[in-house]
Motif scaffolding. Structure first.
Motif, PDB file in Angstrom:
ATOM      1  N   ASN A 225       6.281   7.535 -14.428  1.00 29.33           N
ATOM      2  CA  ASN A 225       4.885   7.812 -14.077  1.00 29.33           C
ATOM      3  C   ASN A 225       4.332   6.905 -12.977  1.00 29.33           C
ATOM      4  N   ASN A 226       5.231   6.364 -12.180  1.00 30.33           N
ATOM      5  CA  ASN A 226       4.783   5.492 -11.097  1.00 30.33           C
ATOM      6  C   ASN A 226       5.883   5.398 -10.057  1.00 30.33           C
ATOM      7  N   HIS A 227       5.556   4.760  -8.953  1.00 26.66           N
ATOM      8  CA  HIS A 227       6.521   4.508  -7.884  1.00 26.66           C
ATOM      9  C   HIS A 227       6.079   3.235  -7.183  1.00 26.66           C
ATOM     10  N   PRO A 228       7.011   2.370  -6.797  1.00 25.65           N
ATOM     11  CA  PRO A 228       6.596   1.091  -6.195  1.00 25.65           C
ATOM     12  C   PRO A 228       5.623   1.230  -5.032  1.00 25.65           C
ATOM     13  N   GLU A 229       5.896   2.154  -4.114  1.00 27.46           N
ATOM     14  CA  GLU A 229       5.001   2.287  -2.963  1.00 27.46           C
ATOM     15  C   GLU A 229       3.653   2.867  -3.354  1.00 27.46           C
ATOM     16  N   LEU A 230       3.651   3.768  -4.321  1.00 26.65           N
ATOM     17  CA  LEU A 230       2.385   4.326  -4.801  1.00 26.65           C
ATOM     18  C   LEU A 230       1.544   3.240  -5.459  1.00 26.65           C
ATOM     19  N   ALA A 231       2.174   2.410  -6.275  1.00 29.64           N
ATOM     20  CA  ALA A 231       1.440   1.310  -6.917  1.00 29.64           C
ATOM     21  C   ALA A 231       0.869   0.376  -5.866  1.00 29.64           C
ATOM     22  N   ARG A 232       1.703  -0.009  -4.914  1.00 31.73           N
ATOM     23  CA  ARG A 232       1.245  -0.926  -3.866  1.00 31.73           C
ATOM     24  C   ARG A 232       0.078  -0.325  -3.081  1.00 31.73           C
ATOM     25  N   LYS A 233       0.231   0.925  -2.644  1.00 36.10           N
ATOM     26  CA  LYS A 233      -0.805   1.537  -1.810  1.00 36.10           C
ATOM     27  C   LYS A 233      -2.109   1.728  -2.579  1.00 36.10           C
ATOM     28  N   THR A 234      -1.999   2.074  -3.855  1.00 33.08           N
ATOM     29  CA  THR A 234      -3.215   2.248  -4.655  1.00 33.08           C
ATOM     30  C   THR A 234      -3.949   0.934  -4.821  1.00 33.08           C
ATOM     31  N   VAL A 235      -3.216  -0.127  -5.166  1.00 33.18           N
ATOM     32  CA  VAL A 235      -3.851  -1.440  -5.322  1.00 33.18           C
ATOM     33  C   VAL A 235      -4.417  -1.909  -3.990  1.00 33.18           C
ATOM     34  N   GLU A 236      -3.671  -1.724  -2.905  1.00 34.96           N
ATOM     35  CA  GLU A 236      -4.166  -2.115  -1.583  1.00 34.96           C
ATOM     36  C   GLU A 236      -5.461  -1.391  -1.239  1.00 34.96           C
ATOM     37  N   ALA A 237      -5.539  -0.096  -1.566  1.00 32.06           N
ATOM     38  CA  ALA A 237      -6.744   0.691  -1.259  1.00 32.06           C
ATOM     39  C   ALA A 237      -7.944   0.196  -2.061  1.00 32.06           C
ATOM     40  N   VAL A 238      -7.722  -0.123  -3.337  1.00 33.25           N
ATOM     41  CA  VAL A 238      -8.822  -0.654  -4.150  1.00 33.25           C
ATOM     42  C   VAL A 238      -9.291  -1.983  -3.584  1.00 33.25           C
ATOM     43  N   LEU A 239      -8.349  -2.861  -3.268  1.00 32.37           N
ATOM     44  CA  LEU A 239      -8.714  -4.153  -2.702  1.00 32.37           C
ATOM     45  C   LEU A 239      -9.487  -3.975  -1.394  1.00 32.37           C
ATOM     46  N   ARG A 240      -9.029  -3.050  -0.558  1.00 28.48           N
ATOM     47  CA  ARG A 240      -9.676  -2.820   0.730  1.00 28.48           C
ATOM     48  C   ARG A 240     -11.116  -2.354   0.536  1.00 28.48           C
ATOM     49  N   SER A 241     -11.371  -1.583  -0.513  1.00 29.92           N
ATOM     50  CA  SER A 241     -12.737  -1.112  -0.773  1.00 29.92           C
ATOM     51  C   SER A 241     -13.675  -2.265  -1.109  1.00 29.92           C
ATOM     52  N   TYR A 242     -13.099  -3.413  -1.496  1.00 32.15           N
ATOM     53  CA  TYR A 242     -13.866  -4.627  -1.761  1.00 32.15           C
ATOM     54  C   TYR A 242     -13.824  -5.594  -0.577  1.00 32.15           C
ATOM     55  N   GLY A 243     -13.248  -5.167   0.526  1.00 28.75           N
ATOM     56  CA  GLY A 243     -13.147  -6.026   1.696  1.00 28.75           C
ATOM     57  C   GLY A 243     -12.011  -7.024   1.638  1.00 28.75           C
ATOM     58  N   ILE A 244     -11.039  -6.785   0.775  1.00 32.16           N
ATOM     59  CA  ILE A 244      -9.894  -7.689   0.598  1.00 32.16           C
ATOM     60  C   ILE A 244      -8.673  -7.021   1.231  1.00 32.16           C
ATOM     61  N   VAL A 245      -8.025  -7.715   2.142  1.00 27.29           N
ATOM     62  CA  VAL A 245      -6.902  -7.140   2.870  1.00 27.29           C
ATOM     63  C   VAL A 245      -5.601  -7.774   2.395  1.00 27.29           C
ATOM     64  N   ALA A 246      -4.751  -6.956   1.770  1.00 26.44           N
ATOM     65  CA  ALA A 246      -3.433  -7.438   1.354  1.00 26.44           C
ATOM     66  C   ALA A 246      -2.599  -7.752   2.589  1.00 26.44           C
ATOM     67  N   GLY A 247      -1.898  -8.879   2.541  1.00 27.75           N
ATOM     68  CA  GLY A 247      -1.144  -9.344   3.688  1.00 27.75           C
ATOM     69  C   GLY A 247      -1.911 -10.342   4.533  1.00 27.75           C
ATOM     70  N   LYS A 248      -3.236 -10.371   4.334  1.00 23.50           N
ATOM     71  CA  LYS A 248      -4.087 -11.321   5.039  1.00 23.50           C
ATOM     72  C   LYS A 248      -4.788 -12.248   4.049  1.00 23.50           C
ATOM     73  N   ASP A 249      -5.516 -11.656   3.116  1.00 27.82           N
ATOM     74  CA  ASP A 249      -6.258 -12.459   2.134  1.00 27.82           C
ATOM     75  C   ASP A 249      -5.378 -12.900   0.972  1.00 27.82           C
ATOM     76  N   LEU A 250      -4.334 -12.139   0.702  1.00 25.22           N
ATOM     77  CA  LEU A 250      -3.344 -12.501  -0.317  1.00 25.22           C
ATOM     78  C   LEU A 250      -2.077 -11.698  -0.050  1.00 25.22           C
ATOM     79  N   GLN A 251      -0.967 -12.184  -0.579  1.00 26.94           N
ATOM     80  CA  GLN A 251       0.289 -11.450  -0.505  1.00 26.94           C
ATOM     81  C   GLN A 251       0.402 -10.545  -1.726  1.00 26.94           C
ATOM     82  N   LEU A 252       0.958  -9.358  -1.528  1.00 26.20           N
ATOM     83  CA  LEU A 252       1.106  -8.392  -2.615  1.00 26.20           C
ATOM     84  C   LEU A 252       2.528  -7.862  -2.620  1.00 26.20           C
ATOM     85  N   ASP A 253       3.206  -8.002  -3.762  1.00 27.72           N
ATOM     86  CA  ASP A 253       4.569  -7.500  -3.909  1.00 27.72           C
ATOM     87  C   ASP A 253       4.691  -6.738  -5.226  1.00 27.72           C
ATOM     88  N   VAL A 254       5.714  -5.899  -5.300  1.00 20.98           N
ATOM     89  CA  VAL A 254       5.999  -5.133  -6.509  1.00 20.98           C
ATOM     90  C   VAL A 254       7.321  -5.638  -7.085  1.00 20.98           C
TER      91      VAL A 254
END
Length: 267
Positions: A225-254
């Motif tokens: 019921n999941n996929h690594p890239e889907l999980a990453r992109k979904t979390v990145e999108a939520v963070l971005r909606s709060y003004g948080i940029v993965a890869g800049k404000d924090l590192q994000l890995d699966v």
């Protein structure tokens, strides 16, 4: 130097290792001893570097090798009383933990084990009991939250204290609901004592992180019921909606479900 490696993160088996040059602790023991020995050798490590074992909860994918590991390595096993009792009842644990190696933890009560100060905290899940762990060493705070049905206020406080965070992103809600799981299992997974979906994981990070948070690893992804890239992109999108940029404000890995991640330096 404080370092971290995941040897498996998912329903097939969970096992995490945090270590310094002279001390090491393992969180969960859902990966076989022979497999761990191979993985340790592949990374130039030795199982003798593991000095203690902490268990989050008593589901088989987190405990099936706890007795064997403890016996073979003479390791103390730390868990809540309910989790220890759950280990005793679980038929998947063929070798039980020797009574002399059992040590109790209580949510909210920190303890010092070697170089590490560890604080367990309650995490809602449909096991006998479940805790996350804050691990502090060398001025660094590492937090792990897995198998969580929802995010409590206390969990949010722990995220806010973390420099490094492992947190569950178990499933994509649409994949789960459209998938082949029976209805009762879908209800269980989405309940307040089930598992965090990708979007809820992103919200938990965004709503509680501080500027000190450097790196987040998404753990315990569902194979169905999941996929690594889907999980990453979904979390990145939520963070971005709060003004948080993965890869800049924090590192994000699966974290990989059945393979080691490689070694991460926690500096």
């Amino acid at each position: 130097m404080l370092r971290f490696i995941s040897f498996g993160s998912g329903s097939s088996g969970n096992c995490y290792f945090i270590y310094t040059g002279t001390d090491g602790l393992m969180i969960d023991a859902g990966v076989g001893v022979r497999t761990l020995k191979k993985h340790f050798r592949d990374y130039g490590l030795s199982l003798s570097q593991v000095h203690s074992l902490f268990i989050t909860h008593d589901h088989a994918d987190h405990i099936k090798c706890v007795g064997s590991l403890s016996h073979d390595l003479h390791l103390p096993v730390y868990a809540t009383d309910l989790v220890h009792k759950g280990i005793d009842r679980n038929y998947c644990v063929t070798r039980k933990v020797d009574p002399a190696d059992r040590h109790l933890v209580e949510p909210g009560q920190p303890l010092q084990v070697g170089e590490f100060r560890i604080t367990p905290f309650s995490v809602p899940h449909d096991s006998s009991d479940n805790v996350g762990y804050m691990v502090e060493a060398q001025g660094t705070t590492f937090c792990i939250i897995t198998d969580a049905g929802r995010v409590t206020e206390e969990m949010g406080q722990r995220i806010a204290e973390a420099d490094y965070l492992v947190i569950e992103a178990n499933h994509d809600s649409e994949m789960l609901m459209a998938g082949p799981y029976p209805q009762h299992l879908k209800v269980r997974i989405t309940s307040g004592t089930g598992h965090l979906n990708n979007a809820a994981c992103g919200e938990a990070i965004a709503n509680n992180m501080t500027e000190r948070l450097r790196h987040v690893w998404l753990c315990h992804l569902s194979e169905e019921n999941n996929h690594p890239e889907l999980a990453r992109k979904t979390v990145e999108a939520v963070l971005r909606s709060y003004g948080i940029v993965a890869g800049k404000d924090l590192q994000l890995d699966v974290l990989k479900r059945t393979m080691p991640t490689g070694i991460f330096d926690l500096v």
